[in-house]
Design an enzyme around this catalytic site. Sequence first.
Site, PDB file in Angstrom:
ATOM      1  N   GLU A  73       0.850  -1.196   0.000  1.00  8.99           N
ATOM      2  CA  GLU A  73       0.000   0.000   0.000  1.00  8.99           C
ATOM      3  C   GLU A  73       0.880   1.239   0.000  1.00  8.99           C
ATOM      4  O   GLU A  73       1.988   1.231   0.561  1.00  8.99           O
ATOM      5  CB  GLU A  73      -0.881  -0.041   1.263  1.00  8.99           C
ATOM      6  CG  GLU A  73      -1.771   1.175   1.443  1.00  8.99           C
ATOM      7  CD  GLU A  73      -2.862   0.977   2.491  1.00  8.99           C
ATOM      8  OE1 GLU A  73      -2.951  -0.121   3.079  1.00  8.99           O
ATOM      9  OE2 GLU A  73      -3.638   1.928   2.706  1.00  8.99           O
ATOM     10  N   ASN A 121      -6.639   1.384   2.839  1.00  3.24           N
ATOM     11  CA  ASN A 121      -7.392   2.604   3.116  1.00  3.24           C
ATOM     12  C   ASN A 121      -6.950   3.750   2.210  1.00  3.24           C
ATOM     13  O   ASN A 121      -7.751   4.626   1.869  1.00  3.24           O
ATOM     14  CB  ASN A 121      -7.206   3.011   4.581  1.00  3.24           C
ATOM     15  CG  ASN A 121      -7.767   1.961   5.532  1.00  3.24           C
ATOM     16  OD1 ASN A 121      -8.637   1.178   5.164  1.00  3.24           O
ATOM     17  ND2 ASN A 121      -7.271   1.930   6.754  1.00  3.24           N
ATOM     18  N   GLU A 175     -12.545  -2.285   2.046  1.00  3.87           N
ATOM     19  CA  GLU A 175     -13.187  -2.173   3.364  1.00  3.87           C
ATOM     20  C   GLU A 175     -14.282  -1.096   3.376  1.00  3.87           C
ATOM     21  O   GLU A 175     -14.260  -0.184   4.217  1.00  3.87           O
ATOM     22  CB  GLU A 175     -12.132  -1.904   4.445  1.00  3.87           C
ATOM     23  CG  GLU A 175     -11.159  -3.044   4.581  1.00  3.87           C
ATOM     24  CD  GLU A 175     -10.210  -2.940   5.780  1.00  3.87           C
ATOM     25  OE1 GLU A 175     -10.117  -1.868   6.396  1.00  3.87           O
ATOM     26  OE2 GLU A 175      -9.565  -3.965   6.094  1.00  3.87           O
ATOM     27  N   TYR A 191      -6.687  -9.473  10.997  1.00  4.39           N
ATOM     28  CA  TYR A 191      -5.380  -9.319  11.632  1.00  4.39           C
ATOM     29  C   TYR A 191      -5.441  -9.912  13.031  1.00  4.39           C
ATOM     30  O   TYR A 191      -6.472  -9.857  13.681  1.00  4.39           O
ATOM     31  CB  TYR A 191      -4.995  -7.838  11.702  1.00  4.39           C
ATOM     32  CG  TYR A 191      -4.751  -7.223  10.339  1.00  4.39           C
ATOM     33  CD1 TYR A 191      -3.532  -7.375   9.702  1.00  4.39           C
ATOM     34  CD2 TYR A 191      -5.755  -6.516   9.677  1.00  4.39           C
ATOM     35  CE1 TYR A 191      -3.300  -6.820   8.439  1.00  4.39           C
ATOM     36  CE2 TYR A 191      -5.537  -5.966   8.419  1.00  4.39           C
ATOM     37  CZ  TYR A 191      -4.312  -6.118   7.811  1.00  4.39           C
ATOM     38  OH  TYR A 191      -4.086  -5.577   6.560  1.00  4.39           O
ATOM     39  N   GLU A 204      -6.352  -9.509   2.886  1.00  2.00           N
ATOM     40  CA  GLU A 204      -5.507  -8.918   3.932  1.00  2.00           C
ATOM     41  C   GLU A 204      -5.505  -9.889   5.109  1.00  2.00           C
ATOM     42  O   GLU A 204      -6.550 -10.132   5.719  1.00  2.00           O
ATOM     43  CB  GLU A 204      -6.031  -7.552   4.388  1.00  2.00           C
ATOM     44  CG  GLU A 204      -5.749  -6.451   3.401  1.00  2.00           C
ATOM     45  CD  GLU A 204      -6.091  -5.056   3.929  1.00  2.00           C
ATOM     46  OE1 GLU A 204      -5.942  -4.794   5.133  1.00  2.00           O
ATOM     47  OE2 GLU A 204      -6.536  -4.233   3.098  1.00  2.00           O
ATOM     48  N   GLN A 216       1.431  -6.715   5.130  1.00  2.00           N
ATOM     49  CA  GLN A 216       1.834  -6.293   3.797  1.00  2.00           C
ATOM     50  C   GLN A 216       3.210  -6.878   3.483  1.00  2.00           C
ATOM     51  O   GLN A 216       3.572  -7.860   4.113  1.00  2.00           O
ATOM     52  CB  GLN A 216       1.818  -4.770   3.734  1.00  2.00           C
ATOM     53  CG  GLN A 216       0.421  -4.185   4.028  1.00  2.00           C
ATOM     54  CD  GLN A 216       0.314  -2.713   3.704  1.00  2.00           C
ATOM     55  OE1 GLN A 216       1.195  -2.080   3.160  1.00  2.00           O
ATOM     56  NE2 GLN A 216      -0.829  -2.116   4.100  1.00  2.00           N
TER      57      GLN A 216
HETATM   58  O1  AHR Z   1      -2.984  -3.129   5.945  1.00  2.00           O
HETATM   59  C1  AHR Z   1      -3.231  -1.982   6.717  1.00  2.00           C
HETATM   60  C2  AHR Z   1      -4.677  -1.515   6.625  1.00  2.00           C
HETATM   61  O2  AHR Z   1      -5.510  -2.465   7.227  1.00  2.00           O
HETATM   62  C3  AHR Z   1      -5.245  -1.361   5.243  1.00  2.00           C
HETATM   63  O3  AHR Z   1      -4.971  -0.119   4.695  1.00  2.00           O
HETATM   64  C4  AHR Z   1      -6.710  -1.504   5.471  1.00  2.00           C
HETATM   65  O4  AHR Z   1      -7.384  -2.028   4.360  1.00  2.00           O
HETATM   66  C5  AHR Z   1      -6.811  -2.380   6.695  1.00  2.00           C
HETATM   67  O5  AHR Z   1      -7.661  -1.863   7.646  1.00  2.00           O
END
Ligand code: AHR
Length: 489
Positions: free
Chosen positions: A22, A67, A166, A237, A285, A342
């Site tokens: 990103e 984001n 998202e 996450y 993600e 990432q």
């Molecule tokens: O990967 C970090 C952020 O986590 C990304 O920008 C978003 O899509 C998610 O909330």
Amino acid sequence: MTVNKNFTVSEIDPRVYGSFLEHMGRAVYSGIYEPGHATADAKGFREDVKELVRELKVPLIRYPGGNFLSGYNWEDGVGKNRPKKLDLAWKTVETNEVGLHEFLSWAKEVNAEVNMAVNLGTRGVDEARNLVEYCNHPSGSYYSDMRRENGLEAPFKIKTWCLGNEMDGPWQIGMKTAEEYGRLAAETAKVMKLVDPDIELVVCGSSFVEMPTFAEWEATVLEHTYDHVDYLSLHSYYGNQKNNLPNYLAKSVGMDRFIKSVTAICDYIKAKKKSDKTMYLSFDEWNIWYHSLEVDKKNEPWQHAPPILEDIYNFEDALLLGCLMITLIKNSDRVKIACLAQLVNVIAPIMTEKGGEAWRQATFYPFKHAAHYGHGIVLRHNLDVPTYDCEEFNDVPFVESVAVHNDDEIVVFAVNRSEENMDFSVELQGFAPVEIIEFSEISGHDIKQINTKQACPIAPKPSDNAKINSDTLAATLKPLSWNMIRISL
Ligand code: AHR
């Protein structure tokens, strides 16, 4: 564990070993791109980082957000005029030095396809169709000719596209209700496929499973988009905020449930629509993210490429990452794309020092093992191991494992979640195993041990604690260990 050659889950889609880059923090600027760095190529991209990305072997990279995407104008990153803009998502300044052409040519050099995302936060159908025309149409139209004028005769031919990011999240620029997003995504998908019928589209699921609108969001969005899209996204996450190791290592059980729940929603809409089309999943993600949360609160706004989300991973994170990777492989009949979020500096397996070294985090290796050797057919298995209960989960197997085979070899990935040696046997019914080609393990570290730019103690070591007896592999898995055992056929 027992596997049988005739009982399979699916052929694994290599895109499950994808990643994500990103425009945020130091992912792009002073991550992959740092003109003036000792290893920078003529375009300013770091060769040392390219080398590590190639070593990881990611076949697909999602880009440019995240984001960030929801306030991004792709036109700012092509041609000569590169405006400096505020990135409202991360409260930084985006210089647009790196844009479409630069990123796509870098991706080619690291042998990765691009999973391109279109902004459905502040923009819509028009921007999306123009971008597909710019990237994929050969020539003879406004945007395809603009690409050619900007130096690229042949189209990029990008296959996989994300419809926003998202869009259910209140933090998202241009957040939408499921109805609003579902309609917009359906129309955008329809029009993008009019420009290029060969593309595949990923529609946004919930930002994470705990969202209050989870399940309802997926169902409504799919009601609108089912016939137009190919994949539904999942994001998740994980973290060990409570410092509870047994519970932390069991979080892949939560990932598995999440995948099964989303699959059920897809199949509910399939039934409702009397469709014969199966909706596949893009877990675009996933990772561990919690170490940097407090530090990031102190960031001054409107800097260019400040350090954000620079989690430093430890040994227990590497073990959980292994369990998560195995879970994705086990669900390969539905999960066709997955992106480790990432890739560089931002919650990443690869870190860089500005002006200095690039290095491998603790999580680099389980991912690398899977990306290199987790190819072919995933086998169904019967796993008979002791289990434990913890804060969030019951009946967690002490061993998380999966076996994959191709013509030449069977590869067994396994995490021993217990603090004891585990005698682990795998009966390989229907196979003629010859010998162990490689047994690599990561074990024996303090669970909070980290890799740094000076020293990377968390790395695989060979083990000789395994043998083949007829059609059975017998191995000893060390306490708290990641293991990859490759057997020739
Ligand atoms: O990967 C970090 C952020 O986590 C990304 O920008 C978003 O899509 C998610 O909330």
